[in-house]
Design a protein around this motif. Sequence first.
Motif, short mmCIF file in Angstrom:
data_model
loop_
_atom_site.label_atom_id
_atom_site.label_comp_id
_atom_site.label_asym_id
_atom_site.label_seq_id
_atom_site.Cartn_x
_atom_site.Cartn_y
_atom_site.Cartn_z
N ALA A 158 -11.59 8.99 -20.68
CA ALA A 158 -11.59 8.92 -19.21
C ALA A 158 -12.69 7.99 -18.72
CB ALA A 158 -11.77 10.32 -18.62
N PHE A 159 -13.87 8.10 -19.30
CA PHE A 159 -14.97 7.25 -18.87
C PHE A 159 -14.65 5.77 -19.11
CE2 PHE A 159 -18.83 4.85 -19.58
CZ PHE A 159 -19.46 5.03 -18.35
N LEU A 160 -14.18 5.45 -20.31
CA LEU A 160 -13.86 4.05 -20.61
C LEU A 160 -12.73 3.51 -19.74
CD1 LEU A 160 -14.21 4.01 -24.50
CD2 LEU A 160 -15.84 3.16 -22.79
N ASP A 161 -11.86 4.40 -19.27
CA ASP A 161 -10.80 3.99 -18.35
C ASP A 161 -11.31 3.85 -16.92
OD1 ASP A 161 -8.93 3.93 -20.36
OD2 ASP A 161 -8.00 5.85 -19.84
N GLY A 162 -12.55 4.27 -16.68
CA GLY A 162 -13.11 4.22 -15.33
C GLY A 162 -12.74 5.40 -14.47
N ASP A 163 -12.20 6.45 -15.08
CA ASP A 163 -11.75 7.64 -14.35
C ASP A 163 -12.87 8.69 -14.35
OD1 ASP A 163 -10.47 9.86 -13.28
OD2 ASP A 163 -8.67 9.65 -14.54
N THR A 164 -13.81 8.56 -13.43
CA THR A 164 -14.95 9.49 -13.40
C THR A 164 -14.53 10.90 -12.99
OG1 THR A 164 -15.53 8.75 -11.17
CG2 THR A 164 -16.68 7.71 -13.02
N ARG A 165 -13.46 11.03 -12.24
CA ARG A 165 -13.00 12.37 -11.85
C ARG A 165 -12.57 13.15 -13.08
NH1 ARG A 165 -7.65 14.21 -9.57
NH2 ARG A 165 -8.10 16.27 -8.76
N LYS A 166 -11.78 12.51 -13.93
CA LYS A 166 -11.34 13.18 -15.16
C LYS A 166 -12.52 13.38 -16.11
CE LYS A 166 -8.06 13.05 -18.96
NZ LYS A 166 -6.97 12.31 -19.61
N ALA A 167 -13.37 12.37 -16.24
CA ALA A 167 -14.54 12.50 -17.14
C ALA A 167 -15.39 13.69 -16.72
CB ALA A 167 -15.36 11.21 -17.13
N SER A 168 -15.61 13.85 -15.42
CA SER A 168 -16.46 14.95 -14.96
C SER A 168 -15.84 16.32 -15.23
CB SER A 168 -16.81 14.79 -13.49
OG SER A 168 -15.66 14.91 -12.69
N ALA A 169 -14.52 16.37 -15.38
CA ALA A 169 -13.86 17.64 -15.70
C ALA A 169 -14.19 18.10 -17.11
CB ALA A 169 -12.35 17.51 -15.54
N TYR A 170 -14.65 17.17 -17.95
CA TYR A 170 -15.00 17.49 -19.35
C TYR A 170 -16.50 17.37 -19.58
CZ TYR A 170 -10.03 17.40 -20.16
OH TYR A 170 -8.68 17.68 -20.11
N MET A 171 -17.29 17.53 -18.51
CA MET A 171 -18.73 17.35 -18.58
C MET A 171 -19.43 18.58 -18.00
SD MET A 171 -20.78 14.34 -16.58
CE MET A 171 -20.62 15.15 -14.98
N VAL A 172 -20.61 18.89 -18.52
CA VAL A 172 -21.43 19.96 -17.95
C VAL A 172 -21.65 19.62 -16.48
CG1 VAL A 172 -23.69 21.08 -17.99
CG2 VAL A 172 -22.54 20.52 -20.14
N ASN A 173 -21.36 20.56 -15.61
CA ASN A 173 -21.42 20.31 -14.17
C ASN A 173 -22.79 20.71 -13.62
OD1 ASN A 173 -20.77 19.74 -11.55
ND2 ASN A 173 -19.55 21.59 -11.25
N ASP A 174 -23.76 19.81 -13.75
CA ASP A 174 -25.05 20.00 -13.12
C ASP A 174 -25.47 18.67 -12.48
OD1 ASP A 174 -26.28 18.40 -15.13
OD2 ASP A 174 -26.91 20.13 -16.26
N GLU A 175 -26.47 18.74 -11.63
CA GLU A 175 -26.86 17.55 -10.86
C GLU A 175 -27.27 16.39 -11.76
OE1 GLU A 175 -29.83 16.21 -7.24
OE2 GLU A 175 -29.69 18.32 -7.78
N GLU A 176 -28.04 16.67 -12.80
CA GLU A 176 -28.50 15.59 -13.67
C GLU A 176 -27.33 14.89 -14.36
OE1 GLU A 176 -31.84 14.69 -17.13
OE2 GLU A 176 -31.58 16.73 -16.40
N ASN A 177 -26.37 15.65 -14.85
CA ASN A 177 -25.19 15.06 -15.49
C ASN A 177 -24.37 14.25 -14.49
OD1 ASN A 177 -24.83 15.56 -18.41
ND2 ASN A 177 -25.19 17.67 -17.80
#
Length: 134
Positions: free
Chosen positions: A39-58
């Motif tokens: 998702a990140f390499l595709d530029g899709d930050t919405r999808k990437a964030s769905a697979y990421m720890v959800n905190d302010e620093e991330n």
Amino acid sequence: MNRLIMLFACVFLFACNGRDSSYPKAEDSLDAAREFIDAFLDGDTRKASAYMVNDEENRNLLRKLHRQLESHSEEDRQGYKESSIIIGSIENVTEDIVIIQYRSSYDREPRKVKVVRQNGTWLVDLKYTVNPNL
């Protein structure tokens, strides 16, 4: 009336869980890393964030890394979108922490990503990617 309030509260809590439920839950650490990186390499930050720890620093790190990716030429961005992920090694640090070494078939630079299990869900922790001494 009480049932209606209880139903509304359940729907509200489910909607506010911080994870976009339109994407399937990662089955394991490798699945979470792969979904995030693709998702990140595709530029899709919405999808990437769905697979990421959800905190302010991330969230801040994701925005910063996305700006860096966007600053590349159109040719580079297209190369990243079309690239494959090559897994180098998988290190099980603990039962709930895994470090995955990978590279993109486009630039072949070795990188690492930390994947953690939180409440039964595997998520990428970008803080490690930026500072591997954590």
